[in-house]
Write a protein that holds these residues in place. Sequence first.
Motif, PDB file in Angstrom:
ATOM      1  N   LEU A  26      -6.707   4.279   3.148  1.00  0.00           N
ATOM      2  CA  LEU A  26      -5.533   3.538   2.694  1.00  0.00           C
ATOM      3  C   LEU A  26      -4.268   4.402   2.684  1.00  0.00           C
ATOM      4  O   LEU A  26      -3.161   3.876   2.696  1.00  0.00           O
ATOM      5  CB  LEU A  26      -5.787   2.924   1.312  1.00  0.00           C
ATOM      6  N   ASP A  27      -4.444   5.721   2.691  1.00  0.00           N
ATOM      7  CA  ASP A  27      -3.283   6.614   2.829  1.00  0.00           C
ATOM      8  C   ASP A  27      -2.633   6.472   4.198  1.00  0.00           C
ATOM      9  O   ASP A  27      -1.482   6.826   4.382  1.00  0.00           O
ATOM     10  CB  ASP A  27      -3.687   8.076   2.619  1.00  0.00           C
ATOM     11  N   THR A  28      -3.394   5.961   5.163  1.00  0.00           N
ATOM     12  CA  THR A  28      -2.866   5.828   6.525  1.00  0.00           C
ATOM     13  C   THR A  28      -2.386   4.414   6.842  1.00  0.00           C
ATOM     14  O   THR A  28      -1.822   4.181   7.903  1.00  0.00           O
ATOM     15  CB  THR A  28      -3.938   6.231   7.568  1.00  0.00           C
ATOM     16  N   VAL A  29      -2.617   3.480   5.917  1.00  0.00           N
ATOM     17  CA  VAL A  29      -2.163   2.100   6.112  1.00  0.00           C
ATOM     18  C   VAL A  29      -0.725   2.004   5.623  1.00  0.00           C
ATOM     19  O   VAL A  29      -0.448   2.187   4.439  1.00  0.00           O
ATOM     20  CB  VAL A  29      -3.059   1.098   5.344  1.00  0.00           C
ATOM     21  N   LEU A  30       0.205   1.758   6.554  1.00  0.00           N
ATOM     22  CA  LEU A  30       1.626   1.717   6.213  1.00  0.00           C
ATOM     23  C   LEU A  30       2.114   0.279   6.096  1.00  0.00           C
ATOM     24  O   LEU A  30       1.774  -0.578   6.905  1.00  0.00           O
ATOM     25  CB  LEU A  30       2.442   2.453   7.268  1.00  0.00           C
ATOM     26  N   ILE A  31       2.923   0.044   5.085  1.00  0.00           N
ATOM     27  CA  ILE A  31       3.498  -1.271   4.824  1.00  0.00           C
ATOM     28  C   ILE A  31       5.007  -1.136   4.892  1.00  0.00           C
ATOM     29  O   ILE A  31       5.593  -0.329   4.168  1.00  0.00           O
ATOM     30  CB  ILE A  31       3.063  -1.786   3.441  1.00  0.00           C
ATOM     31  N   ASP A  32       5.627  -1.891   5.777  1.00  0.00           N
ATOM     32  CA  ASP A  32       7.080  -1.879   5.930  1.00  0.00           C
ATOM     33  C   ASP A  32       7.666  -3.101   5.245  1.00  0.00           C
ATOM     34  O   ASP A  32       7.166  -4.211   5.417  1.00  0.00           O
ATOM     35  CB  ASP A  32       7.469  -1.898   7.410  1.00  0.00           C
ATOM     36  N   GLU A  33       8.712  -2.875   4.495  1.00  0.00           N
ATOM     37  CA  GLU A  33       9.400  -3.968   3.807  1.00  0.00           C
ATOM     38  C   GLU A  33      10.896  -3.759   3.978  1.00  0.00           C
ATOM     39  O   GLU A  33      11.374  -2.628   3.966  1.00  0.00           O
ATOM     40  CB  GLU A  33       9.026  -3.977   2.327  1.00  0.00           C
ATOM     41  N   SER A  34      11.632  -4.848   4.153  1.00  0.00           N
ATOM     42  CA  SER A  34      13.080  -4.784   4.333  1.00  0.00           C
ATOM     43  C   SER A  34      13.765  -5.685   3.324  1.00  0.00           C
ATOM     44  O   SER A  34      13.199  -6.682   2.869  1.00  0.00           O
ATOM     45  CB  SER A  34      13.477  -5.263   5.738  1.00  0.00           C
ATOM     46  N   THR A  45       2.540   3.481   1.611  1.00  0.00           N
ATOM     47  CA  THR A  45       1.131   3.407   1.996  1.00  0.00           C
ATOM     48  C   THR A  45       0.452   2.359   1.129  1.00  0.00           C
ATOM     49  O   THR A  45       0.986   1.938   0.102  1.00  0.00           O
ATOM     50  CB  THR A  45       0.401   4.756   1.793  1.00  0.00           C
ATOM     51  N   ALA A  46      -0.750   1.965   1.519  1.00  0.00           N
ATOM     52  CA  ALA A  46      -1.521   1.017   0.719  1.00  0.00           C
ATOM     53  C   ALA A  46      -1.977   1.646  -0.598  1.00  0.00           C
ATOM     54  O   ALA A  46      -2.424   0.942  -1.486  1.00  0.00           O
ATOM     55  CB  ALA A  46      -2.710   0.494   1.503  1.00  0.00           C
ATOM     56  N   ASN A  47      -1.820   2.956  -0.724  1.00  0.00           N
ATOM     57  CA  ASN A  47      -2.087   3.637  -1.990  1.00  0.00           C
ATOM     58  C   ASN A  47      -0.817   3.774  -2.819  1.00  0.00           C
ATOM     59  O   ASN A  47      -0.738   4.576  -3.736  1.00  0.00           O
ATOM     60  CB  ASN A  47      -2.721   5.011  -1.756  1.00  0.00           C
ATOM     61  N   ARG A  48       0.211   3.001  -2.441  1.00  0.00           N
ATOM     62  CA  ARG A  48       1.468   2.899  -3.196  1.00  0.00           C
ATOM     63  C   ARG A  48       2.270   4.188  -3.228  1.00  0.00           C
ATOM     64  O   ARG A  48       2.895   4.529  -4.224  1.00  0.00           O
ATOM     65  CB  ARG A  48       1.196   2.395  -4.617  1.00  0.00           C
ATOM     66  N   ALA A  81       1.353  -3.532  -1.234  1.00  0.00           N
ATOM     67  CA  ALA A  81       0.446  -2.380  -1.175  1.00  0.00           C
ATOM     68  C   ALA A  81      -0.668  -2.526  -2.207  1.00  0.00           C
ATOM     69  O   ALA A  81      -1.835  -2.259  -1.917  1.00  0.00           O
ATOM     70  CB  ALA A  81       1.222  -1.086  -1.400  1.00  0.00           C
ATOM     71  N   GLY A  82      -0.315  -2.954  -3.406  1.00  0.00           N
ATOM     72  CA  GLY A  82      -1.320  -3.139  -4.457  1.00  0.00           C
ATOM     73  C   GLY A  82      -2.346  -4.190  -4.102  1.00  0.00           C
ATOM     74  O   GLY A  82      -3.535  -4.016  -4.356  1.00  0.00           O
ATOM     75  N   GLU A  83      -1.896  -5.285  -3.506  1.00  0.00           N
ATOM     76  CA  GLU A  83      -2.818  -6.348  -3.109  1.00  0.00           C
ATOM     77  C   GLU A  83      -3.798  -5.855  -2.047  1.00  0.00           C
ATOM     78  O   GLU A  83      -5.005  -6.104  -2.135  1.00  0.00           O
ATOM     79  CB  GLU A  83      -2.036  -7.551  -2.591  1.00  0.00           C
ATOM     80  N   ILE A  84      -3.280  -5.149  -1.054  1.00  0.00           N
ATOM     81  CA  ILE A  84      -4.147  -4.605   0.001  1.00  0.00           C
ATOM     82  C   ILE A  84      -5.121  -3.596  -0.588  1.00  0.00           C
ATOM     83  O   ILE A  84      -6.319  -3.603  -0.290  1.00  0.00           O
ATOM     84  CB  ILE A  84      -3.303  -3.977   1.128  1.00  0.00           C
ATOM     85  N   ASN A  85      -4.620  -2.728  -1.450  1.00  0.00           N
ATOM     86  CA  ASN A  85      -5.437  -1.698  -2.077  1.00  0.00           C
ATOM     87  C   ASN A  85      -6.589  -2.323  -2.851  1.00  0.00           C
ATOM     88  O   ASN A  85      -7.752  -1.939  -2.676  1.00  0.00           O
ATOM     89  CB  ASN A  85      -4.550  -0.846  -3.003  1.00  0.00           C
ATOM     90  N   GLU A  86      -6.295  -3.296  -3.698  1.00  0.00           N
ATOM     91  CA  GLU A  86      -7.333  -3.934  -4.512  1.00  0.00           C
ATOM     92  C   GLU A  86      -8.378  -4.630  -3.648  1.00  0.00           C
ATOM     93  O   GLU A  86      -9.580  -4.522  -3.906  1.00  0.00           O
ATOM     94  CB  GLU A  86      -6.699  -4.926  -5.474  1.00  0.00           C
TER      95      GLU A  86
END
Length: 107
Positions: A26-34, A45-48, A81-86
Amino acid sequence: MFGDISGMMGKLQEAQQKVEETKKRLDTVLIDESSANGDLKITVTANREIKAISINESLLEDNEELEDYLILTLNKALKRAGEINEQELALAAKAGMPNIPGMDMFK
């Protein structure tokens, strides 16, 4: 009563290992938000963990607007990120759990 206790303990250790591996992944899962207007972009990251912030120069002229955009955009990114992580950690834990009768923890 519960069958092979050592086998269950091994399964629990496997579950813990899967959770740890998932956390690292999850450290490698990137979430982009604008921001709504695209002047602010944030990557977490998915680990916030915040990885990048890009700010259009026009936002630098108005501190209050910049702060508002930062708060809104960071909150959206961290929520995703929290939703993906959980979800990912629950799946990893469920996959490695032994089948113990009467203990339906992950329905």
